[in-house]
Design an enzyme around this catalytic site. Sequence first.
Site, short mmCIF file in Angstrom:
data_model
loop_
_atom_site.label_atom_id
_atom_site.label_comp_id
_atom_site.label_asym_id
_atom_site.label_seq_id
_atom_site.Cartn_x
_atom_site.Cartn_y
_atom_site.Cartn_z
CB SER A 1 -1.12 0.25 1.11
OG SER A 1 -0.49 0.82 2.30
CB VAL A 2 -0.40 4.84 -0.44
CG1 VAL A 2 -1.57 4.92 0.60
CG2 VAL A 2 0.22 6.15 -0.85
CE LYS A 3 -2.33 5.96 5.10
NZ LYS A 3 -2.12 7.10 5.79
CG ASP A 4 4.73 -0.37 1.90
OD1 ASP A 4 3.80 -0.85 2.70
OD2 ASP A 4 4.79 -1.17 0.80
#
Length: 472
Positions: A42-45
């Site tokens: 996800s973008v949250k990495d």
Amino acid sequence: MDTHESLLELIGNTPLVRLRTPGDGRHAPVYAKLEYLSAGGSVKDRIGLRMIEEAEKSGALKPGGTVVEATSGNTGVGLAMVAAAKGYRAILVISDKASAEKVAALRAYGAEVLVGRGGLPAEHPEHLFNVAARIAEETPGGWLAGQYDNPANPDAHYAGTGPEIWRQTDGRVTHLVSCVGTGGTISGTGRYLKEASGGAVRVIGADPEASVYGGGDGRPYFVEAAGHFRHPETVEDIWPKSFHQDVVDEILSIGDRESLLTIRRLAREEGLLVGGSAGTAVAAALRVAADLSPDDLVVVMLPDSGKQYLSKYFDDEWLLRLGFLDGDASLPRVGDALPAELRERPMPYLHHHSTVGQALDALRARRTDGAEPVLSAGPCPVGPGRQPAASELVGTVSLEQLEAALSEGRATPGDPVGDHLAAPLPQFGSGQGAEAVLAELAERGLGTAAVLHDGYAVGLVGPAELRALLDG
Ligand SMILES: Cc1ncc(COP(=O)(O)O)c(C=O)c1O
């Protein structure tokens, strides 16, 4: 050798892929940034890595330290993955409402998971954020990531996502469309693209219809991780510091149905299996592109994979039960049993803060002889255009039940009615077949049911209405 020394090198640098757009060629092309192809999915990495690196630099996180955050979502995975790769302990505080798969994923990365009570107002000491803050303070070497207010969150996108998009489009990007959760993605990416283009790039937020960012009233909705829900007992609604509103030119509100139907289409027609917030963003991006020329170029952020939502957004039965699918139009459906004028009227309800005395008065005045739904406190009164969400129907009361409780001394007229609830009404989607629902009501020995359309209760039906429709 074409190798990497660490998994951390595989965070970000996600590809841009062109979407098929209606009227292709006549409008602006739309390119999707596939954040689900990042190492942790996800973008949250990106922010997991950046927040930890910044804390290392400032000395807030030292070798042998412990990363703490309250999240069951993608940020938890991002932090747990980076913590594992860098040798930190991770403690994640998550809601008892989070799915078993999410807990298992975090534990699989070696994180310690603490399950707390979800659904509390922000001011409550047991609110998950407050629990996480306490743990960070009390754990030697503890550091709270705090994605909602941590400048490293938007900075990760200013340093990574923005420059990637600029480079990948050779500076031709004219519009950025992104959901807003913490606001980190849109704020950091948007700011970079505006600076790089001399202010030419327009930044558009895509927001669930009920979210307060786009002007909604904050009632519950189904697209996870995007927008801003307002807890009914919130005293002061504080927006995250990671959201820099000055970067955003416009916010488009997208209903849950449109978001969910968009991701089903993306999976079936384009082979892109993405989460609900990606549907919100793509639906907004398609609207934006339709008003632009082929010389423009729209980039839309797809934050995560649909694999996490297979048992919800991609399950026909789940969608049908919540009223997100219209069902078989050749057969009588539950929604057909609701008179049109009823759908325009607010359905009868009681508030769980009302007293037993007030509830009795209301039930007598309305001559309600069956069970009437009771709602959790809402941020604004229910009315046309403000139907209760499925999750807000917390129970029922009836005249008979309250009168019995009073006469037997189990209740006093001043008690909150919420202390004397019977089971909530069964719920059916408006597109479900009337015959099957009638059979289910009979089998479960149930009377009145709430009818859901797009996840909101639009009225009540019972066996009599269903039979009338079927006899029809
Ligand atoms: C699936 C998904 N979509 C959208 C967002 C919103 O991104 P941001 O928090 O950067 O605004 C998030 C963040 O939690 C997310 O996990």
